[in-house]
Write a protein that holds these residues in place. Structure first.
Motif, PDB file in Angstrom:
ATOM      1  N   GLU A   4       4.089   3.623  -9.935  1.00  0.00           N
ATOM      2  CA  GLU A   4       4.278   4.488 -10.155  1.00  0.00           C
ATOM      3  C   GLU A   4       3.169   5.247 -10.746  1.00  0.00           C
ATOM      4  OE1 GLU A   4       6.486   7.617 -10.134  1.00  0.00           O
ATOM      5  OE2 GLU A   4       6.980   6.777  -8.357  1.00  0.00           O
ATOM      6  N   ARG A   5       2.823   3.578 -11.737  1.00  0.00           N
ATOM      7  CA  ARG A   5       1.683   3.828 -12.576  1.00  0.00           C
ATOM      8  C   ARG A   5       0.317   3.902 -12.314  1.00  0.00           C
ATOM      9  NH1 ARG A   5      -2.249   2.005 -16.282  1.00  0.00           N
ATOM     10  NH2 ARG A   5      -2.956   0.621 -16.905  1.00  0.00           N
ATOM     11  N   ASP A   8      -0.171   7.272 -10.914  1.00  0.00           N
ATOM     12  CA  ASP A   8      -0.505   8.530 -11.754  1.00  0.00           C
ATOM     13  C   ASP A   8      -2.061   8.454 -12.008  1.00  0.00           C
ATOM     14  OD1 ASP A   8       2.138   9.214 -12.871  1.00  0.00           O
ATOM     15  OD2 ASP A   8       2.115   7.487 -14.599  1.00  0.00           O
ATOM     16  N   THR A   9      -2.027   6.743 -11.747  1.00  0.00           N
ATOM     17  CA  THR A   9      -3.913   6.573 -12.250  1.00  0.00           C
ATOM     18  C   THR A   9      -4.916   7.531 -10.926  1.00  0.00           C
ATOM     19  OG1 THR A   9      -3.769   3.869 -13.221  1.00  0.00           O
ATOM     20  CG2 THR A   9      -5.774   4.929 -11.969  1.00  0.00           C
ATOM     21  N   ALA A  31      -6.693   1.048 -12.064  1.00  0.00           N
ATOM     22  CA  ALA A  31      -5.404   1.029 -12.686  1.00  0.00           C
ATOM     23  C   ALA A  31      -4.771  -0.242 -13.471  1.00  0.00           C
ATOM     24  CB  ALA A  31      -4.617   1.037 -11.748  1.00  0.00           C
TER      25      ALA A  31
END
Length: 160
Positions: A4-5, A8-9, A31
């Motif tokens: 998810e991170r 998002d990045t 990231a």
């Protein structure tokens, strides 16, 4: 580091540079992870793109779940995309081909179209309509509403 991170990045990079201009190496650097970590979650750029599009389609689909009018649902989907630069980036000239290809995947169709359309063929067509409005917008919101109410809603019918 979570997938998810990473997504998002990637979203921020897509908004800044365009979808196809962003490499896996750039995503990993931004990231703060190694390329090996990135490839553990996404085997290639296509898989990263697919995961991002599926995630966002599910998000928009959840926002549309309460819409009872087909025209309102279509126009709300278009509005949600236009309001977010990381989503709107997918509909520029350099990235529209990638978007058109990914838009017909089953998860996207399910998240955006199937609930509104009632059958798989109508859902696939409805997603194509949404993509079309985003790639080639109408003159204004009133024109888009007229076109959706006149041509799309009668062809698919009201939401069930």
């Amino acid at each position: 580091m979570s997938p998810e991170r990473i997504l998002d990045t990637a979203a921020g990079l897509f908004a800044q540079h365009g979808v196809n201009a962003v490499s896996m190496g750039e995503v990993a650097r931004a990231a703060g992870c190694s390329r090996a970590t990135l490839y553990r979650y996404f085997s290639d750029r296509h898989e990263l793109h697919l995961a991002f599009v599926h995630r966002e389609a599910r998000r928009i689909g959840a926002l549309l779940a309460g819409e009872t009018d087909l025209a309102d649902a279509v126009l709300a989907a278009v509005g949600h995309v236009r309001a977010r630069p990381e989503l709107l980036a997918w509909f520029g000239a350099a990235d529209a081909g990638t978007t058109a290809e990914l838009a017909q995947s089953s998860e996207v169709v399910g998240a955006l179209g199937l609930g509104a359309a009632g059958d798989p063929d109508a859902a696939r067509w409805l997603v194509r309509v949404i993509v079309s409005l985003l790639i080639v917008p109408g003159r204004d919101g009133a024109e888009e509403r007229r076109m959706v109410e006149r041509f799309v809603a009668p062809a698919i019918g009201r939401r069930r």
